[in-house]
Design an enzyme around this catalytic site. Structure first.
Site, PDB file in Angstrom:
ATOM      1  N   ASP A 113       0.853  -1.271  -0.023  1.00 45.12           N
ATOM      2  CA  ASP A 113       0.037  -0.069  -0.035  1.00 45.12           C
ATOM      3  C   ASP A 113       0.897   1.281  -0.073  1.00 45.12           C
ATOM      4  O   ASP A 113       2.218   1.263   0.178  1.00 45.12           O
ATOM      5  CB  ASP A 113      -0.852   0.212   1.082  1.00 45.12           C
ATOM      6  CG  ASP A 113      -2.077   0.739   1.124  1.00 45.12           C
ATOM      7  OD1 ASP A 113      -3.264   0.013   0.937  1.00 45.12           O
ATOM      8  OD2 ASP A 113      -2.083   2.124   0.982  1.00 45.12           O
ATOM      9  N   ASN A 139      -5.684  -4.652  -6.345  1.00 46.49           N
ATOM     10  CA  ASN A 139      -6.815  -4.186  -5.570  1.00 46.49           C
ATOM     11  C   ASN A 139      -6.862  -2.469  -5.362  1.00 46.49           C
ATOM     12  O   ASN A 139      -7.732  -1.987  -5.490  1.00 46.49           O
ATOM     13  CB  ASN A 139      -6.853  -4.661  -4.345  1.00 46.49           C
ATOM     14  CG  ASN A 139      -7.833  -4.012  -3.470  1.00 46.49           C
ATOM     15  OD1 ASN A 139      -9.027  -4.194  -3.562  1.00 46.49           O
ATOM     16  ND2 ASN A 139      -7.430  -3.241  -2.455  1.00 46.49           N
ATOM     17  N   TYR A 191     -13.258   7.298 -12.987  1.00 47.68           N
ATOM     18  CA  TYR A 191     -13.253   6.150 -12.200  1.00 47.68           C
ATOM     19  C   TYR A 191     -14.005   4.850 -13.095  1.00 47.68           C
ATOM     20  O   TYR A 191     -13.415   3.983 -13.186  1.00 47.68           O
ATOM     21  CB  TYR A 191     -14.186   6.238 -10.771  1.00 47.68           C
ATOM     22  CG  TYR A 191     -14.177   5.077 -10.108  1.00 47.68           C
ATOM     23  CD1 TYR A 191     -12.938   4.833  -9.223  1.00 47.68           C
ATOM     24  CD2 TYR A 191     -15.384   4.394  -9.733  1.00 47.68           C
ATOM     25  CE1 TYR A 191     -12.995   3.391  -8.416  1.00 47.68           C
ATOM     26  CE2 TYR A 191     -15.557   2.927  -9.094  1.00 47.68           C
ATOM     27  CZ  TYR A 191     -14.431   2.914  -8.357  1.00 47.68           C
ATOM     28  OH  TYR A 191     -14.380   1.686  -7.374  1.00 47.68           O
ATOM     29  N   LYS A 250     -12.432   1.705 -14.582  1.00 45.81           N
ATOM     30  CA  LYS A 250     -12.945   0.174 -14.183  1.00 45.81           C
ATOM     31  C   LYS A 250     -13.322  -0.516 -15.239  1.00 45.81           C
ATOM     32  O   LYS A 250     -13.284  -1.492 -15.289  1.00 45.81           O
ATOM     33  CB  LYS A 250     -13.952   0.460 -13.061  1.00 45.81           C
ATOM     34  CG  LYS A 250     -13.567   0.946 -11.568  1.00 45.81           C
ATOM     35  CD  LYS A 250     -12.473   0.077 -11.285  1.00 45.81           C
ATOM     36  CE  LYS A 250     -12.135   0.497  -9.801  1.00 45.81           C
ATOM     37  NZ  LYS A 250     -10.979  -0.474  -9.113  1.00 45.81           N
ATOM     38  N   ILE A 307     -20.035  -1.112  -0.893  1.00 52.71           N
ATOM     39  CA  ILE A 307     -19.563  -1.999   0.569  1.00 52.71           C
ATOM     40  C   ILE A 307     -19.676  -1.277   1.567  1.00 52.71           C
ATOM     41  O   ILE A 307     -19.551  -0.226   1.384  1.00 52.71           O
ATOM     42  CB  ILE A 307     -18.105  -2.417   0.079  1.00 52.71           C
ATOM     43  CG1 ILE A 307     -17.827  -3.449  -1.049  1.00 52.71           C
ATOM     44  CG2 ILE A 307     -17.577  -3.354   1.844  1.00 52.71           C
ATOM     45  CD1 ILE A 307     -18.600  -4.880  -1.344  1.00 52.71           C
TER      46      ILE A 307
HETATM   47  N1  NAD Z   1     -15.680  -0.047  -1.133  1.00 53.25           N
HETATM   48  C1  NAD Z   1     -16.556  -0.103  -2.353  1.00 53.25           C
HETATM   49  O1  NAD Z   1     -17.792   0.126  -2.284  1.00 53.25           O
HETATM   50  C2  NAD Z   1     -16.162  -0.518  -3.770  1.00 53.25           C
HETATM   51  C3  NAD Z   1     -16.985  -0.906  -4.827  1.00 53.25           C
HETATM   52  C4  NAD Z   1     -16.564  -1.505  -6.044  1.00 53.25           C
HETATM   53  C5  NAD Z   1     -15.085  -1.360  -6.085  1.00 53.25           C
HETATM   54  N2  NAD Z   1     -14.225  -1.166  -5.166  1.00 53.25           N
HETATM   55  C6  NAD Z   1     -12.952  -1.159  -5.382  1.00 53.25           C
HETATM   56  O2  NAD Z   1     -12.286  -2.023  -4.409  1.00 53.25           O
HETATM   57  C7  NAD Z   1     -10.745  -1.526  -4.327  1.00 53.25           C
HETATM   58  C8  NAD Z   1     -10.649  -1.326  -2.855  1.00 53.25           C
HETATM   59  O3  NAD Z   1     -11.599  -0.481  -2.305  1.00 53.25           O
HETATM   60  P1  NAD Z   1     -11.805  -0.030  -0.955  1.00 53.25           P
HETATM   61  O4  NAD Z   1     -13.172  -0.032  -0.707  1.00 53.25           O
HETATM   62  O5  NAD Z   1     -11.416  -1.286   0.070  1.00 53.25           O
HETATM   63  O6  NAD Z   1     -10.864   1.300  -0.859  1.00 53.25           O
HETATM   64  P2  NAD Z   1     -10.309   1.687   0.575  1.00 53.25           P
HETATM   65  O7  NAD Z   1     -10.103   3.312   0.001  1.00 53.25           O
HETATM   66  O8  NAD Z   1     -10.825   1.503   1.673  1.00 53.25           O
HETATM   67  O9  NAD Z   1      -8.830   1.176   0.280  1.00 53.25           O
HETATM   68  C9  NAD Z   1      -8.116   1.536  -0.705  1.00 53.25           C
HETATM   69  C10 NAD Z   1      -6.591   1.283  -0.356  1.00 53.25           C
HETATM   70  O10 NAD Z   1      -5.797   1.584  -1.672  1.00 53.25           O
HETATM   71  C11 NAD Z   1      -4.814   2.425  -1.266  1.00 53.25           C
HETATM   72  N3  NAD Z   1      -4.268   3.134  -2.454  1.00 53.25           N
HETATM   73  C12 NAD Z   1      -4.692   4.261  -2.776  1.00 53.25           C
HETATM   74  N4  NAD Z   1      -3.871   4.843  -3.717  1.00 53.25           N
HETATM   75  C13 NAD Z   1      -2.992   3.965  -3.892  1.00 53.25           C
HETATM   76  C14 NAD Z   1      -1.770   3.951  -4.979  1.00 53.25           C
HETATM   77  N5  NAD Z   1      -1.691   4.780  -5.678  1.00 53.25           N
HETATM   78  N6  NAD Z   1      -1.124   2.807  -4.877  1.00 53.25           N
HETATM   79  C15 NAD Z   1      -1.272   2.017  -3.776  1.00 53.25           C
HETATM   80  N7  NAD Z   1      -2.253   1.812  -2.863  1.00 53.25           N
HETATM   81  C16 NAD Z   1      -3.043   2.881  -3.026  1.00 53.25           C
HETATM   82  C17 NAD Z   1      -5.024   3.149   0.064  1.00 53.25           C
HETATM   83  O11 NAD Z   1      -4.126   3.718   0.766  1.00 53.25           O
HETATM   84  C18 NAD Z   1      -6.053   2.333   0.594  1.00 53.25           C
HETATM   85  O12 NAD Z   1      -5.415   1.608   1.801  1.00 53.25           O
HETATM   86  C19 NAD Z   1     -10.635  -0.498  -4.873  1.00 53.25           C
HETATM   87  O13 NAD Z   1     -10.180  -0.829  -6.423  1.00 53.25           O
HETATM   88  C20 NAD Z   1     -11.918   0.138  -5.302  1.00 53.25           C
HETATM   89  O14 NAD Z   1     -12.326   0.806  -6.621  1.00 53.25           O
HETATM   90  C21 NAD Z   1     -14.520  -0.809  -3.913  1.00 53.25           C
END
Ligand code: NAD
Length: 254
Positions: free
Chosen positions: A38, A91, A157, A161, A190
């Site tokens: 991360d 991720n 975004y 995606k 989520i």
């Molecule tokens: N939470 C949702 O509702 C949801 C829905 C669909 C898809 N997603 C996707 O799931 C994945 C995780 O989402 P989440 O909800 O756990 O997000 P989150 O924001 O809780 O966690 C994302 C993590 O990615 C890290 N990050 C951000 N930029 C970064 C970079 N340049 N390099 C490395 N790490 C980096 C952040 O520090 C964080 O720890 C993402 O790709 C998001 O688009 C999330």
């Protein structure tokens, strides 16, 4: 039936919190050695600590996925520490600013696409040669329901995606004959995490709007996504490649 990742070495990007942390924990509990990564070192180290506390093996490498050299270093560190790379979950992601396309700041567009799409490409670019050296592997890219349908004021975004799903298909075709499976997961919205941080919790108008988008009339959990990812990584999914699996409570079924 529990999917086993026993004896495998895997990495997870964006694993300091949220879906990524849950995936890292679930992979470790399925028997994998996990390289947690991360930009958030503190959160990443906390994920490592949770894995070690539950008897697993893990360590942390900082990596900003938008920077190709850092992704090269992440893969090299994993192979250096554990001798191979069998599994990867790309991720790391970020939602970005809310604005209509005509008003979307080009610098913000580049940042959001840089993390969500370039980041997945950078990681795969270095993971794939390492997996070929290992004799095979499995990759899961974390896309979104917004990789399948639109959402206003989020064009960077949504485009990124959709791109992740396309990249997953193209690469899957290239490596299908070389024992590397590549798939994507499309989470619905989520519960908790950054939604909660933005005040979108049970009882709020936005929470009710979002739950209404899902046929099951609720949001998902980090663990529900993580379990699907671990299944896709495992040999239980041995005929799955190029696919994207929606874990979305029916969001995209209508
Ligand atoms: N939470 C949702 O509702 C949801 C829905 C669909 C898809 N997603 C996707 O799931 C994945 C995780 O989402 P989440 O909800 O756990 O997000 P989150 O924001 O809780 O966690 C994302 C993590 O990615 C890290 N990050 C951000 N930029 C970064 C970079 N340049 N390099 C490395 N790490 C980096 C952040 O520090 C964080 O720890 C993402 O790709 C998001 O688009 C999330």
């Amino acid at each position: 039936m529990n999917a086993s990742l026993e004896g495998k070495v895997g990495l997870v990007t964006g694993a300091a919190i949220g879906i990524g942390r849950s995936v890292a924990l679930e992979m470790a509990s399925a028997g994998a050695i996990v390289m947690v990564s991360d930009v958030d070192e503190r959160g990443g180290e906390e994920t490592v600590r949770e894995i070690l506390d539950s008897g697993g093996t893990a360590s942390f490498t900082r990596c900003d996925v938008s920077v190709a050299e850092e992704c090269a270093n992440l893969v090299a560190s994993t192979v250096g520490a554990y001798g191979t790379l069998d599994l990867a979950v790309n991720n790391a992601g970020s939602g970005g600013a809310a604005a209509t396309t005509g008003e979307y700041d080009p610098a913000e567009w580049r940042r959001v696409v840089g993390i969500n799409l370039d980041g997945v490409f950078h990681c795969m670019h270095f993971e794939l040669p390492a997996m070929l050296n290992a004799g095979g592997g499995a990759i899961v890219n974390v896309a979104s329901v917004l990789g399948l349908v639109g959402w206003p004021q989020a064009s960077a975004y949504v485009a990124a995606k959709h791109g992740v799903i396309g990249l997953t298909k193209a690469a899957a075709l290239e490596y299908a004959g070389r024992n590397i499976r590549i798939a994507a997961v499309n989470p619905g919205f989520i519960e908790g995490g950054h939604l909660a941080e933005a005040g979108i919790t049970s009882g709020s108008e936005m929470h009710a709007f979002l739950t209404g988008k899902h046929a099951m009339k609720r949001l998902g959990t980090h663990a529900e996504v993580a379990k699907a990812v671990v299944w896709m990584l495992s040999d239980e999914a041995s005929f799955v490649t190029g696919a994207s699996l929606s874990v979305d409570g029916g969001y995209t079924a209508s």
